[in-house]
Structures are given as structure tokens and as C-alpha cells.
Design a protein around this motif. Structure first.
Motif, PDB file in Angstrom:
ATOM      1  N   TRP A  88       0.821  -1.208   0.000  1.00 39.12           N
ATOM      2  CA  TRP A  88       0.000   0.000   0.000  1.00 39.12           C
ATOM      3  C   TRP A  88       0.861   1.267   0.000  1.00 39.12           C
ATOM      4  N   ARG A  89       1.974   1.230   0.732  1.00 41.94           N
ATOM      5  CA  ARG A  89       2.869   2.388   0.722  1.00 41.94           C
ATOM      6  C   ARG A  89       3.489   2.587  -0.651  1.00 41.94           C
ATOM      7  N   ARG A  92       0.856   4.190  -2.787  1.00 44.74           N
ATOM      8  CA  ARG A  92       0.716   5.622  -2.492  1.00 44.74           C
ATOM      9  C   ARG A  92       1.819   6.435  -3.167  1.00 44.74           C
ATOM     10  N   ARG A  93       3.039   5.896  -3.144  1.00 42.49           N
ATOM     11  CA  ARG A  93       4.146   6.609  -3.794  1.00 42.49           C
ATOM     12  C   ARG A  93       3.927   6.724  -5.298  1.00 42.49           C
ATOM     13  N   GLN A  95       1.072   6.849  -6.667  1.00 46.57           N
ATOM     14  CA  GLN A  95      -0.222   7.509  -6.857  1.00 46.57           C
ATOM     15  C   GLN A  95      -1.262   6.547  -7.447  1.00 46.57           C
ATOM     16  N   GLY A  97      -4.531   4.527  -6.684  1.00 44.47           N
ATOM     17  CA  GLY A  97      -5.619   4.684  -5.734  1.00 44.47           C
ATOM     18  C   GLY A  97      -6.030   3.382  -5.063  1.00 44.47           C
ATOM     19  N   TYR A  98      -6.845   3.532  -4.015  1.00 45.17           N
ATOM     20  CA  TYR A  98      -7.292   2.382  -3.224  1.00 45.17           C
ATOM     21  C   TYR A  98      -8.052   1.370  -4.078  1.00 45.17           C
ATOM     22  N   TRP A 101      -5.677  -0.604  -6.280  1.00 48.22           N
ATOM     23  CA  TRP A 101      -4.860  -1.465  -5.423  1.00 48.22           C
ATOM     24  C   TRP A 101      -5.659  -2.668  -4.948  1.00 48.22           C
ATOM     25  N   PRO A 162      -5.542  -0.527   4.322  1.00 49.72           N
ATOM     26  CA  PRO A 162      -5.093   0.870   4.230  1.00 49.72           C
ATOM     27  C   PRO A 162      -5.542   1.751   5.400  1.00 49.72           C
TER      28      PRO A 162
END
Length: 434
Positions: A88-89, A92-93, A95, A97-98, A101, A162
């Protein structure tokens, strides 16, 4: 042959990034091995026509303390916490989205499930049409689909991973303590009212809470022998108090000899068992890291992880299929009385035969662990959430009751995950060209 394998092992070792924590992969592979061997051992099969899913535990209470070793589902959630936080990290890096993912995680875990459900759906339809007893089919489907309870629980934990990570990053150990307190309250209500159904929220609460120990491992909050020994002590003392003074049984795997189960539904005891196990295995991290730096151990670890979902999902289908085949042939090889000397002496042979049958299933269905690259645009949030809900709903029922009931085939439950994967956009009828 040996030279070729050595060359492959060295190639895999050289291609592995230095940053990869090989112990995470090893623990995942080791845990699945323990689960498989444990299931193949505790199931008692006799030539008289019966299969008892927990036969050994039901007839021999002296085996119950051994479940503190063989109930290794907490290790899956430990490495799951580490991997999900890392994933998840990274998203995020980049970009990501949830929704995108979550769809990727559902594809990784859900696609290998599809052939298992379709296979057992076809077996059930054909067997019922041929006049097979519904009770036998109910037990067969229930036993074969037992592994799906873990998949349902793990998928639910992935859905909340998350936001859980946000809680962990803000509150640290207090988020874990809060989760354990809530799980204890759920248990108190469920047990005092003798309503196991009220304990089902702990499938999420307990595992999502313990899952954060994997976050702590990743973040270095469990570095050093002192902290790991403290985790062992908390887990051991918590378990001792809950089992010794509380209403919880010794066995961490469901046994017909106990009024309460620690695993069905999941109880708060599993969180303390997880802390005990996690502390112990993390104390071995340094020697394991050194050992896994060798090409051969790492090569075997990688091979197991490449097909780990298939091994896990199909190992009980192999047992059910082989046992019923032998029973149909008059029971050759099923004669030794469970727990007798001859029975124990033949367990290695039994395991080797089942290993061969499962290996064939892995060769046949393992390809589903290598889905096509998903290059589609990010989905709307409701799609992967819908998929997760439908998949988990169907699996939860089948893991408990199978596909067949006294009134026939309960087709809705195996179809529900299939519909969820399609309607939720996890899999498509054709590959996107965008």
C-alpha cells in the motif's frame, strides 16, 4: 539435471533485490507446509465408511496442546501485515488509488479460487444426479472448502488494511491494544449468551488487529531481542490466563470434544497465540536471513510461493478425493485404527501419496496464479468492494456448511463469488485494449 537446477537456483538468487526480506517469503511457505501436513494428519479416515475432519483431536485430548504449534494461521497474517503495508505504501508513492490497489489484491487471491469452486460445483451436480447421498456430499464439500475460511477472513483484512495502516501510523501500539479490547468484548457477549454467531465480527477484529504486528515488524518497532521476547511473554501470559482461568479450550483448532471453539468463530485467544508465535519466529530472523542467503533454500522458498495459493486451496480436495476413491475400492490403506502404532507409522506414506495427488492438481490449476497483466484503468470504488463482499459471503458459508445441504445443492454460495469477481470487475470476459 542437478547442474541445471543449481544454475536456476543461482539465477533466482542473483535476481532477487537486496531490499527483499526473504524471511517473509520463507515464513509464508513454511506456514502453508505446516497447515497442509496438519490437515492431512488430524483428519481420521476409516474403512468403515467415515471421514472425521478433526478425528484425532476429537479422540485424543493429549494432542490439543500441539495445536499451539500447528495452528499457524497467525503467521499468515503476520507476513500479510508486512506485505500489505509494503504494497500500500508503494501504491501511495506511485499515486495508485485504493480501488485499483484493492482490485489487484483481489485478482491475486481470487482468480486461483475460481477453478476450485467450479470443480466442486460440477462434482456436486453430477454426484447428486447420480444419486449420491446428500450427507456424504455435504461433508465432502465442507471438508474440501475448509481452506476458504482463511481466504474470506484475509480478504476482509485486505479491504481494511489501508485505513488500518493509517491508525497504526498515528496511534502505534494503542491501535493494536484497542482492537484486542474490542475483540474481548465481542467474545464476552458471544460466550455469555451462548451465541457463536455474535462472535463472527472477530473474524475481522482479531485478524485485523493482529495483522498490525506485521506493520510493526516492517517499521522496525519489533527490532531487537528484548522487544521480541516481550511479545512472546505477552502472548504466552495472555493465552495462559485465557485458557487457564477463562472459558477458552486448550485446542486452537476446532474439536468436537470442546464446547467452545477458538477458531470458529475466531476468538481473542488467536491474537495472543499470534503474538507468541510471532515473537518466537522473529527471534530467528537473523539466522534465517543468513540461511536464506544461500541459493538452494531461497530457490525452494520461491518455488513454493509461486504456487502457494493452489497448494493451499487444493490440498484438502486431494485428501477427500483419495479417501473416497479408496473407500469405493473397499478401503485399501485405510485400515489402521487412528492413533494406533500402525496408523502413525503409515502417516509419512499417507502424506507422500497426498503430496503426489496435490502436486498433480497444482500442475493442472497452478496457471491461475499467473493472470494476465491488468492494464485497465482504475475502477470505481464500488466494484472491488462489491467483489470482496460477494466473495467473502459465499466463502464464509461454504467453509462452514459446504455446497450441499439435506435439501440438495445450495448453488447460490459457490455462484456468489463467481458473480462477485465478474460484476466487481476483478476479472473480465475479455481483455481490455485500453
Amino acid at each position: 539435471m542437478t547442474t541445471t537446477l543449481r544454475a536456476r537456483a543461482e539465477k533466482v538468487d542473483a535476481a532477487t533485490p537486496e531490499s527483499r526480506n526473504r524471511v517473509v517469503d520463507f515464513l509464508r511457505a513454511a506456514a502453508i507446509t505446516v497447515v497442509v501436513l496438519g490437515h492431512w494428519t488430524i483428519v481420521a479416515v476409516d474403512a468403515g465408511g467415515g471421514i472425521s475432519p478433526h478425528g484425532v483431536l476429537d479422540t485424543a485430548r493429549w494432542t490439543h496442546p500441539l495445536t499451539w504449534v500447528f495452528q499457524v494461521m497467525p503467521i499468515f497474517f503476520l507476513v500479510g501485515g508486512y506485505s500489505n503495508a509494503l504494497s500500500w505504501r508503494s501504491a501511495r508513492r506511485k499515486q495508485i488509488g485504493y480501488a485499483q490497489w484493492l482490485r489487484a489484491r483481489l485478482r491475486r487471491l481470487g482468480i486461483p479460487l475460481l477453478p476450485l469452486l467450479v470443480t466442486w460445483l460440477l462434482i456436486s451436480v453430477i454426484a447428486l444426479a447420480a444419486g449420491a447421498p446428500t450427507a456424504a456430499l455435504q461433508l465432502a464439500t465442507q471438508m474440501a472448502l475448509v481452506p476458504t475460511w482463511f481466504l474470506a477472513a484475509y480478504l476482509l483484512v485486505i479491504v481494511v488494511a489501508p485505513p488500518l495502516l493509517v491508525l497504526w501510523e498515528r496511534f502505534g501500539w494503542w491501535s493494536l491494544i484497542g482492537g484486542i479490547v474490542l475483540a474481548g468484548l465481542v467474545d464476552a457477549v458471544s460466550i455469555s449468551l451462548d451465541r457463536p454467531l455474535l462472535g463472527y465480527p472477530n473474524y475481522v477484529l482479531v485478524w485485523a488487529t493482529f495483522h498490525q504486528v506485521g506493520f510493526a515488524w516492517l517499521d522496525g518497532r519489533l527490532s531487537g531481542a528484548g522487544r521480541r521476547l516481550a511479545l512472546v511473554a505477552i502472548g504466552a501470559v495472555g493465552l495462559a490466563l485465557l485458557v487457564g482461568l477463562g472459558p477458552y479450550p486448550v485446542s486452537m483448532i476446532t474439536s468436537g470434544a470442546d464446547e467452545i471453539s477458538n477458531s470458529s468463530p475466531t476468538r481473542v485467544t488467536m491474537a495472543f497465540l499470534g503474538m507468541l508465535q510471532a515473537g518466537l519466529v522473529l527471534l530467528l530472523e537473523r539466522p534465517l536471513t543468513a540461511w536464506l542467503a544461500r541459493p538452494w533454500p531461497w530457490f525452494v522458498t520461491v518455488l513454493v510461493n509461486q504456487r502457494i495459493m493452489t497448494w493451499f486451496l487444493w490440498h484438502l480436495t486431494a485428501l477427500v478425493g483419495l479417501a473416497h476413491l479408496l473407500l469405493a475400492l473397499g478401503g485399501p490403506g485405510l485400515g489402521p485404527t487412528p492413533l494406533s502404532g500402525l496408523w502413525w507409522a503409515t502417516r509419512p506414506l499417507w502424506a507422500l501419496v497426498l503430496l503426489g495427488v496435490t502436486a498433480l492438481l497444482v500442475l493442472l490449476f497452478g496457471r491461475f496464479e499467473d493472470p494476465r497483466t491488468d492494464d485497465r484503468h482504475a475502477p470505481p470504488l464500488w466494484q472491488p468492494l462489491l467483489a470482496a463482499v460477494l466473495v467473502c459471503s459465499g466463502l464464509a458459508v461454504m467453509a462452514d456448511a459446504g455446497m450441499v445441504g439435506p435439501d440438495g445443492l445450495h448453488w447460490i454460495w459457490p455462484v456468489l463469488p463467481l458473480v462477485g469477481m465478474l460484476a466487481g470487475g476483478v476479472v473480465g470476459l475479455r481483455r481490455s485494449t485500453t
